[in-house]
Design a protein around this motif. Structure first.
Motif, PDB file in Angstrom:
ATOM      1  N   ILE A 133      28.792  26.095  72.928  1.00 43.35           N
ATOM      2  CA  ILE A 133      29.928  26.945  72.591  1.00 43.35           C
ATOM      3  C   ILE A 133      29.722  28.348  73.164  1.00 43.35           C
ATOM      4  O   ILE A 133      28.692  28.973  72.905  1.00 43.35           O
ATOM      5  N   PRO A 134      30.686  28.856  73.930  1.00 47.40           N
ATOM      6  CA  PRO A 134      30.561  30.218  74.472  1.00 47.40           C
ATOM      7  C   PRO A 134      30.409  31.248  73.352  1.00 47.40           C
ATOM      8  O   PRO A 134      30.988  31.096  72.275  1.00 47.40           O
ATOM      9  N   LEU A 135      29.650  32.298  73.620  1.00 51.45           N
ATOM     10  CA  LEU A 135      29.352  33.306  72.604  1.00 51.45           C
ATOM     11  C   LEU A 135      30.623  33.934  72.040  1.00 51.45           C
ATOM     12  O   LEU A 135      30.716  34.179  70.834  1.00 51.45           O
ATOM     13  N   GLU A 136      31.619  34.176  72.893  1.00 50.55           N
ATOM     14  CA  GLU A 136      32.836  34.838  72.406  1.00 50.55           C
ATOM     15  C   GLU A 136      33.576  33.973  71.373  1.00 50.55           C
ATOM     16  O   GLU A 136      34.211  34.500  70.458  1.00 50.55           O
ATOM     17  N   GLN A 137      33.474  32.647  71.504  1.00 54.71           N
ATOM     18  CA  GLN A 137      34.082  31.757  70.511  1.00 54.71           C
ATOM     19  C   GLN A 137      33.293  31.794  69.203  1.00 54.71           C
ATOM     20  O   GLN A 137      33.877  31.765  68.112  1.00 54.71           O
ATOM     21  N   ILE A 138      31.986  31.851  69.302  1.00 53.95           N
ATOM     22  CA  ILE A 138      31.125  31.967  68.112  1.00 53.95           C
ATOM     23  C   ILE A 138      31.421  33.277  67.386  1.00 53.95           C
ATOM     24  O   ILE A 138      31.505  33.326  66.156  1.00 53.95           O
ATOM     25  N   LEU A 167      29.585  27.125  61.179  1.00 49.66           N
ATOM     26  CA  LEU A 167      29.291  26.109  62.188  1.00 49.66           C
ATOM     27  C   LEU A 167      30.477  25.186  62.425  1.00 49.66           C
ATOM     28  O   LEU A 167      30.852  24.915  63.568  1.00 49.66           O
ATOM     29  N   THR A 168      31.067  24.685  61.342  1.00 46.36           N
ATOM     30  CA  THR A 168      32.182  23.741  61.496  1.00 46.36           C
ATOM     31  C   THR A 168      33.377  24.427  62.143  1.00 46.36           C
ATOM     32  O   THR A 168      34.091  23.815  62.949  1.00 46.36           O
ATOM     33  N   HIS A 213      36.136  25.604  69.297  1.00 47.83           N
ATOM     34  CA  HIS A 213      35.736  25.195  70.644  1.00 47.83           C
ATOM     35  C   HIS A 213      36.501  23.941  71.077  1.00 47.83           C
ATOM     36  O   HIS A 213      37.041  23.884  72.194  1.00 47.83           O
ATOM     37  N   PHE A 214      36.581  22.960  70.180  1.00 50.34           N
ATOM     38  CA  PHE A 214      37.277  21.709  70.488  1.00 50.34           C
ATOM     39  C   PHE A 214      38.783  21.951  70.637  1.00 50.34           C
ATOM     40  O   PHE A 214      39.427  21.387  71.533  1.00 50.34           O
TER      41      PHE A 214
END
Length: 278
Positions: A66-71, A95-96, A102-103
């Motif tokens: 997962i890209p950091l910006e999405q996290i 986490l979920t 991301h999905f």
């Protein structure tokens, strides 16, 4: 904190004073770092304690993909949800939700739109969580430049509900939502009336049903008390409402093989009386 393992440029593994392993995230935290180096506190954006459910390899696999910006967006949404709801949420929400966002973004890029079959019910029964989901879509659009459909606000709301009900999972939350809808339908047809969804009594009834259905799913029984004993006379005082509660009991027995005790039936009777009195 010292680095125990570098997962990538933005994620490292450390441990706290109790020797519990931690996933530490922040832009550039792991860049050109090695085991034993000190973690730069000013770069830390998120610290996640590794549990038995999410071991290091599982976490590393998830977070590396997962890209950091999405996290970062997921973390921002979780922080907003905690403040907005004013309550603790399961740590696994971070986490979920990261995984879901991301999905969802991957699906959006491929033109794969998934309709949320429970969107209407989510708006009605989990309105606060749905509004947080709407704010989440705003943050995703603002931070990542992608405008996801309203259905995703509903999916995010279910993740938040799941985080409130720490012993549940997403499938169970969906089943609980459908069960609440079925109970409201039983009440509506039993009294041949539409329910005022904007009334305080409706809000109270739905709130009661959320906890009621959670008890059904988790196998928890109400503890009897003197007040409940006193209220048993209500089934004679409100026979039609009690009969409706019994119909709900029949539904629960048929679909979940759980026989409701008198305490549950009496409390349902009280709420049914409130919601059906104009």
């Amino acid at each position: 904190m010292q680095i125990k393992k570098v997962i990538n440029n933005n994620i490292v593994v450390s441990e706290n004073t109790s020797s519990q392993e931690l996933i530490v995230m922040g832009k550039g935290l792991g860049f050109q770092k090695k085991i034993g180096d000190l973690i730069q506190n000013d770069k830390i954006e998120k610290v996640y304690a590794i549990t038995t459910e999410w071991n290091e390899s599982k976490l590393a696999e998830l977070l590396t993909a997962i890209p950091l910006e999405q996290i970062q967006v997921a973390n921002e949404i979780v922080s907003f949800a905690k403040v907005s709801l004013g309550k603790a949420l399961s740590e696994n929400l971070f986490l979920t939700l990261s995984d879901h966002i991301h999905f969802a973004l991957e699906r959006f890029e491929k033109g794969m739109e998934i309709k949320n079959a429970l969107l209407w019910e989510i708006k009605r029964f989990y309105n606060h969580e749905f509004l947080i989901g709407k704010e989440a879509l705003h943050l995703i659009h603002e931070r990542l430049g992608v405008k996801l459909p309203e259905d995703e606000a509903g999916f995010i709301a279910l993740h938040i509900v799941n985080a409130e009900l720490t012993n549940s999972d997403m499938t169970q939350v969906s089943e609980m939502t459908q069960t609440i809808q079925a109970i409201l339908t039983i009440v509506k047809y039993h009294f041949s009336m539409d329910l005022d969804e904007y009334s305080l009594n409706y809000e109270r009834f739905v709130t009661h049903l959320k906890f009621f259905v959670q008890r059904v799913f988790s196998g928890i029984h109400l503890e009897g008390d003197e007040t409940a004993q006193f209220m048993y006379g209500l089934k004679e005082q409100y026979p039609k409402e009690y009969a409706c509660a019994c119909k709900i009991g029949d539904y629960i027995l048929k679909h979940f093989n759980r026989k409701l005790d008198q305490d549950e039936l009496i409390y349902l009777t009280i709420h049914i009386k409130r919601i059906t009195t104009k």
